[in-house]
Design an enzyme around this catalytic site. Structure first.
Site, short mmCIF file in Angstrom:
data_model
loop_
_atom_site.label_atom_id
_atom_site.label_comp_id
_atom_site.label_asym_id
_atom_site.label_seq_id
_atom_site.Cartn_x
_atom_site.Cartn_y
_atom_site.Cartn_z
CD GLU A 167 31.79 5.20 -26.05
OE1 GLU A 167 31.24 4.27 -26.67
OE2 GLU A 167 32.63 5.95 -26.57
CE LYS A 192 27.15 -4.57 -25.26
NZ LYS A 192 25.98 -4.71 -26.10
P1 ATP Z 1 29.21 -9.93 -30.21
O1 ATP Z 1 29.59 -10.61 -31.47
O2 ATP Z 1 30.28 -9.19 -29.52
O3 ATP Z 1 28.38 -10.77 -29.30
P2 ATP Z 1 26.95 -8.46 -30.54
O4 ATP Z 1 26.42 -7.82 -31.75
O5 ATP Z 1 26.20 -9.59 -29.97
O6 ATP Z 1 28.38 -8.81 -30.76
P3 ATP Z 1 27.17 -7.21 -28.05
O7 ATP Z 1 27.77 -8.34 -27.36
O8 ATP Z 1 25.80 -6.88 -27.68
O9 ATP Z 1 27.21 -7.34 -29.57
O10 ATP Z 1 28.15 -5.92 -27.91
C1 ATP Z 1 28.56 -5.06 -28.89
C2 ATP Z 1 27.41 -4.26 -29.49
O11 ATP Z 1 26.94 -3.27 -28.60
C3 ATP Z 1 27.82 -3.47 -30.71
O12 ATP Z 1 27.79 -4.28 -31.86
C4 ATP Z 1 26.82 -2.34 -30.77
O13 ATP Z 1 25.72 -2.73 -31.55
C5 ATP Z 1 26.33 -2.21 -29.33
N1 ATP Z 1 26.68 -0.96 -28.67
C6 ATP Z 1 25.84 -0.21 -27.91
N2 ATP Z 1 26.45 0.85 -27.38
C7 ATP Z 1 27.73 0.83 -27.81
C8 ATP Z 1 28.85 1.68 -27.61
N3 ATP Z 1 28.79 2.75 -26.82
N4 ATP Z 1 30.01 1.33 -28.22
C9 ATP Z 1 30.10 0.25 -29.00
N5 ATP Z 1 29.07 -0.59 -29.23
C10 ATP Z 1 27.89 -0.32 -28.64
#
Ligand code: ATP
Length: 674
Positions: A300, A302
C-alpha cells in the site's frame, strides 16, 4: 503464588482503604532488585492482597503502579515541572528554595531531596496516613486544576500530600541506604515527575495483575492455581488490554465477573482507542521478499500525514460510543464520532472538517466502526496529496471549519470494528473487503489507501516509484492472508513492513529521539541554541540513552521557535535517568526535562565512547561504547509521540546490527555536528 500469603501489612484491615505505605513498601522491594521474576512476584503478592482485602482499590493501585492517573485518551496529565515540585517540597518542610536547589544539585534526585527534607523537619503533629485512593484523588485534583492561579493551587495541593507523607512510618530515613527506603515522599515526588524509576514496566504490572487475580480466585475455591490457569489468565488479560486499553473498564469488570470470563465483558468497542499496530523497517525490496517467502502480501502507499483512528456509532444503532470517553464523542450527521491520534489523544477538536463530512462517506447500513487511517494534506486545485509540511501548518486545537486553510483527505487502510463486531482477528484480505463495502470514497475527502497485490520485485519497484511520485513516503507491505495477517494492536509486527524511499540505501528508517540538552549557538546563532543533545529510550531501565549531537536541518525560524519552547523546561542538572558520558567536556550547556520528540535522519550508525545508546544491548563487547548517529539531520517535531514512545535502545541496536551485516566499517566515527 501457589502459597497462602502472610500479611506483610498488618495495619491494613479488610474493606479499609489500602494504605499508601503498603504500596511504597512494595515499590521499595521492587527497587532493590533488577530481576524481572522477583519484581513480578512482589507486585503480584501485593495486588493479590488488594484483591483479597479491598478490591475497590485495585484500580487506583494499578494506576499508581504504572505512573498514570487515567487512560491515555482521557488526556489527563500532571504537566508539573521541577521548579514547582521544589517549591512545594520547600514550603511543606519549611526549608528555603535555595536550600532545596542546593540539595538537588548535590543529590540529583528530587525524590531523595524530598526524603531528606522531611527527615530534617520536626514533626509537630501527626497527620492522617495517606491511602492509595486518597493519593490518586489528590493527584487527579492537581492534574485537573486549570485557570487563574492554577500553578499556585497546584503547589498547595502537592504540599498537602507531602505533609501527610510518611506519617505511617515516621522517623528518619537515611537516603544513602536502600535507595531511600519505602519513603512515601520519595515515590510521590517521582510520580509527579512522571518517572517512578523502579524498573517496573507496564507490561510487568499487567502480568502480575493477571497472576494476582487468578491466584485470589482459585484460593477462594480452596484450590491452588495451576500453571495452565496462570498462563490462560495472563493471555486473556493481555489480549483484552490490547483491544481495550483501559484499566478503568477492565478492572471493575474483572472484579465483578472474574478474570476467566473477562473476554465476554471487555471487547474492543467504539470510543476506546486501541494502540495502533506498527511496522518494522526494511532497507531493500529483497528483504521484503525474503520475509514473505511463500506467503501472499499486499503493498500500500505509505501516506505522509498523521495517523487517525476514527470511531463511530450511528444514532439509531443499539450501541453507544463507550461511556469511557464521556463527552469526547462529537455529534456528526446521523451518529456520534471521535478521532484519536497515534498515541490515543483526542483529535476531534483538530479535525472538525473530517467529522463534518464523515456521514457522507459512511454507507447506510454501516452502523458502527473503528477505522485506521492517515489524514493527509490535500491540494484541492490539483486534486493530489500534499507533503507533510503543509499538514503541520494546521492549528492543533479548537479549529473552526471556516478557518481551515489546509484541507485534509482521509486515507483508510484498515478496519478494526464493524457493525457491533470486532474484526481484528480476520485476515487482512477480508477486512479490506469489508472496508470497501462499508464506505463510499469521495474525492479529496475520503479514499481507500492505494494498494497493489503483485508479488514480483519489479511490480514492487514500480509501485514504490509511483508512491513517491504521488508525494508518499514509500510503501507499507502487509501479510494478506492467514492468521498472521490479523490486526495486532500495539505490536510492532513482522507482518507489516515499511519501505521508505529515503532510507533504501541507509539504515531503513528515521529515528524519533528525545531532546535532553542544548549548546548555546555561535556566530549567527548566539541568541538561540545552536545544537542539541538527543537520546533514545530504554524501556527496561526506564532511562534515556544519549545518541548524538545535532545542529543540522534547522532553519533560523525553527531554531527561534525551539529556543522559546525549550527555555520553559530547562533544569539545573541532568535527571538521574539520563545516561550520558560523565566527562565534563561532553556536557551540554543546558539540560531539559524529557518532553519533546524529534524525527531525525542519519547517514548511518557508528560506535562511540561518548554516547550510550544501546550500550546494554551488547553492541560493543567491551561494554564501553554506545551507538551514535553519523551526520544527523533534523526533520520535524513529533507532536504525536511521547518521550517514552521514542525509538528504543533495542531498535537502535537492531538498526546498527542490520547495517553492520550489510556494510562494513565506514571509516572513523563522526560524532559531532556543530
Ligand atoms: P514508528 O514507531 O514505526 O517509527 P511512526 O509513527 O514513526 O512509527 P512510520 O515509521 O512513519 O511511523 O510508519 C508507520 C506509519 O505510517 C503509521 O503509523 C501510519 O501513520 C502511516 N501510514 C501511512 N500509510 C499507511 C498504510 N497504508 N498502512 C499503515 N500505516 C500507514
Amino acid at each position: 503464588l501457589t502459597s497462602t500469603i502472610k500479611d506483610p501489612y498488618p495495619d491494613w484491615k479488610p474493606g479499609e482503604p489500602v494504605p499508601y505505605a503498603a504500596l511504597c513498601k512494595t515499590f521499595s522491594l521492587v527497587e532493590m532488585t533488577t530481576k524481572r521474576l522477583i519484581i513480578m512476584e512482589h507486585c503480584a503478592l501485593f495486588l493479590r492482597q488488594v484483591m483479597r482485602l479491598t478490591p475497590d482499590d485495585l484500580l487506583p493501585t494499578v494506576l499508581l503502579m504504572i505512573n498514570k492517573l487515567a487512560p491515555d485518551y482521557a488526556g489527563i496529565e500532571l504537566g508539573i515541572g521541577e521548579s514547582l515540585i521544589m517549591k512545594a517540597i520547600g514550603e511543606s518542610t519549611g526549608r528555603s528554595l535555595a536550600v532545596i536547589k542546593a540539595d538537588q544539585k548535590e543529590i540529583g534526585d528530587l525524590g531523595l531531596v524530598a526524603v531528606k527534607s522531611r527527615s530534617t523537619q520536626p514533626t509537630m503533629f501527626k497527620p492522617k496516613p495517606l491511602t492509595i485512593r486518597g493519593v490518586h484523588k489528590g493527584l487527579m485534583g492537581i492534574a485537573t486544576l486549570s485557570g487563574n492561579g492554577a500553578q499556585g493551587r497546584k503547589v498547595d495541593a502537592i504540599k498537602k500530600l507531602l505533609s501527610s507523607a510518611d506519617s505511617a512510618n515516621p522517623g528518619k530515613v537515611d537516603i544513602t541506604k536502600d535507595k531511600g527506603g519505602p519513603s512515601e515522599a520519595k515515590y510521590l515526588v517521582r510520580f509527579l515527575e512522571g518517572k517512578l524509576r523502579l524498573g517496573l514496566a507496564e507490561r510487568t504490572v499487567l502480568v502480575s495483575l493477571a497472576q494476582a487475580v487468578v491466584a485470589h480466585e482459585t484460593f477462594q475455591k480452596d484450590k491452588v492455581p495451576s500453571t495452565a490457569d496462570i498462563d490462560k489468565a495472563e493471555s486473556i488479560l493481555k489480549t483484552v488490554y490490547s483491544e481495550l486499553p483501559s484499566y478503568d473498564v477492565i478492572i471493575p469488570a474483572m472484579v465483578d465477573h472474574g478474570i476467566m470470563n473477562l473476554r465476554d465483558h471487555c471487547k474492543l468497542r467504539p470510543g476506546v482507542p486501541l494502540k495502533p499496530m506498527l511496522a518494522k523497517p526494511t532497507k531493500a525490496i529483497t528483504e521484503v521478499l525474503d520475509r514473505f517467502e511463500n506467503q501472499t502480501f499486499t503493498c500500500e502507499y505509505k501516506y505522509d500525514g498523521e495517523r487517525a483512528q476514527i470511531h463511530y456509532v450511528a444514532k439509531d444503532s443499539e450501541e453507544t460510543l463507550s461511556q469511557a470517553t464521556q463527552g469526547a464523542g462529537k455529534e456528526v450527521g446521523g451518529g456520534v464520532a471521535s478521532i484519536f491520534s497515534r498515541n490515543s489523544e483526542d483529535l476531534s477538536k483538530k479535525y472538525p472538517d473530517i467529522l463534518a463530512k464523515l456521514s457522507t462517506w459512511v454507507k447506510e447500513d454501516t452502523t458502527s466502526f473503528v477505522l485506521d487511517c492517515e489524514s493527509v494534506a490535500w491540494d484541492v486545485t490539483e486534486k493530489k496529496v500534499l507533503p507533510f509540511q503543509q499538514l503541520m501548518t494546521r492549528k492543533k486545537k479548537d479549529v473552526k471549519i471556516e478557518d481551515v486553510k489546509v484541507k485534509v483527505c482521509v486515507f483508510a487502510f484498515d478496519l478494526l470494528y464493524l457493525n457491533g463486531e470486532s474484526v481484528v482477528e480476520k485476515p487482512l484480505r477480508e477486512r479490506r473487503t469489508l472496508l470497501h463495502k462499508a464506505f463510499q470514497p469521495i474525492e479529496g475527502e475520503f479514499s481507500f489507501a492505494t494498494s497493489m497485490d503483485g508479488q514480483e520485485l519489479d511490480d514492487i519497484q514500480t509501485f514504490l516509484d509511483e508512491s513517491v511520485k504521488a508525494s508518499c513516503e514509500g510503501l507499507m507491505v502487509k501479510m494478506l492472508d492467514g492468521t498472521e495477517s490479523g490486526y495486532e494492536p500495539s505490536k510492532r509486527s513482522r507482518n507489516w513492513l515499511k519501505i521508505k524511499k529515503d532510507y533504501l540505501s541507509g539504515i531503513g528508517d528515521s529515528l524519533d529521539l528525545v531532546v535532553l540538552g542544548a549548546y548555546y549557538g555561535k556566530g549567527k546563532r548566539t541568541s538561540v541554541y545552536g545544537a542539541f543533545l538527543l537520546a533514545c529510550y530504554n524501556p527496561s531501565s526506564d532511562s534515556y540513552e544519549t545518541v548524538c549531537n545535532i545542529g543540522t536541518g534547522f532553519s533560523e525560524v525553527v531554531l527561534e521557535e525551539l529556543h522559546k519552547q525549550l527555555s520553559d523546561i530547562v533544569i539545573d542538572r541532568p535527571k538521574p535517568f539520563y545516561t550520558h558520558a560523565s566527562s565534563g567536556q561532553h556536557q551540554p550547556d543546558v539540560w531539559f526535562e524529557p518532553r519533546y520528540v524529534w524525527e531525525v535522519k542519519t547517514a548511518d550508525l557508528t560506535l562511540s565512547p561518548r554516547y550510550k545508546a544501546g550500550i546494554k544491548e551488547g553492541v560493543d563487547p567491551a561494554g564501553e561504547k554506545g551507538i551514535s548517529l553519523r551526520f544527523p539531520r533534523f526533520i520535524k517535531v513529533r507532536d504525536d509521540k511521547k518521550p517514552d514512545e521514542a525509538t528504543s535502545s533495542r531498535q537502535v541496536a537492531e538498526m546498527y546490527r542490520k547495517q553492520e551485516s550489510v556494510t562494513k566499517s565506514k571509516g572513523p566515527a563522526v560524532d559531532d555536528d556543530f
